[in-house]
Structure formats: structure tokens, C-alpha cells
Motif scaffolding. Structure first.
Motif: not given
Length: 136
Positions: A23-29, A63-68
């Protein structure tokens, strides 16, 4: 939002970590930020399993997380008695170089933008802001 509860068994969170990395890669991190997030999550969940819950599989780690595209937020909580992070010895001082503890907390602080603990010390909240340039 990703939310998972794990038994206190080392390695049980790896599939979630792989999903988060995708997901981080997909979002461009950038890769160095992704590495930092991976390191902090690995250390915080491992600490919760080992030190917080004493590897007691009847106890859970939340474990909980959110990313944008700009920010990663995560919370890792265990069912242990907690600790005072300010009382952990500095693992880089000469008298502690070979001591077994404290390095994980140092890595979490180094890779995350902000790190907070609840009053009990059994729940850590981490924030990482994306590096927009100079990272790869």
C-alpha cells in the motif's frame, strides 16, 4: 484503516506488514520511508509480543494503522503492565553497548516523525510523515 489483533507469537504479523508495504508503494512512498515504517512496526510489535505480553499466546497485540500519500499513523498495544520509556537506558552509551535492550525503541524514534506512549506504557502511537524529496 488496517486493524488486526495477533496472538503473542513472533512473526504472526508478517502478512499484514507485506500488505502495508504494498500500500505504501502504491501511494508513492519512497523506499527509505517504507524501510523506516517497516522497521518501526517490526520493532514495536516484536517488543509488544516479547516484553509486553511475555510471549503469552493467550494475550493479544492490537495493531492499527492508517496511511495516505503524506502520513502514516500506527498504534501498537499489548496486554502487559507497561513500562516507562524515559527510564530505558541509552543503548549508544559505552556502558550499554553490549546490553540486550533499548535498541528497538531507539530505532522507532529514529525512523518515525513522532512517537507517543500512553500513561501505562503498553501502547505506542507512531507517526511518519512522507519525505517528498531526497529519498530513494
Amino acid at each position: 484503516m488496517i486493524e488486526q489483533k495477533y496472538p503473542s507469537r513472533l512473526g504472526v504479523h508478517h502478512a499484514t506488514l507485506e500488505r502495508l508495504t504494498r500500500e505504501l508503494r502504491r501511494l508513492g512512498w519512497c523506499e527509505c520511508d517504507i524501510f523506516g515504517v517497516q522497521m518501526a512496526i517490526e520493532e514495536s510489535i516484536s517488543n509488544a509480543i516479547r516484553h509486553g505480553n511475555g510471549q503469552d499466546e493467550s494475550k493479544r497485540v492490537l495493531f492499527r494503522c492508517k496511511v495516505d500519500t503524506q502520513e502514516f499513523w500506527a498504534e501498537v498495544c499489548d496486554e502487559g503492565f507497561g513500562f516507562n520509556p524515559s527510564q530505558m537506558p541509552d543503548p549508544t552509551s559505552p556502558e550499554n553497548i553490549e546490553a540486550p535492550g533499548g535498541r528497538g525503541l531507539m530505532l522507532i524514534r529514529a525512523y518515525m516523525s513522532d512517537v507517543y506512549y500512553n500513561d501505562v506504557g503498553n501502547c505506542v502511537t507512531m507517526v511518519k510523515r512522507s519525505s517528498s524529496a531526497g529519498c530513494d
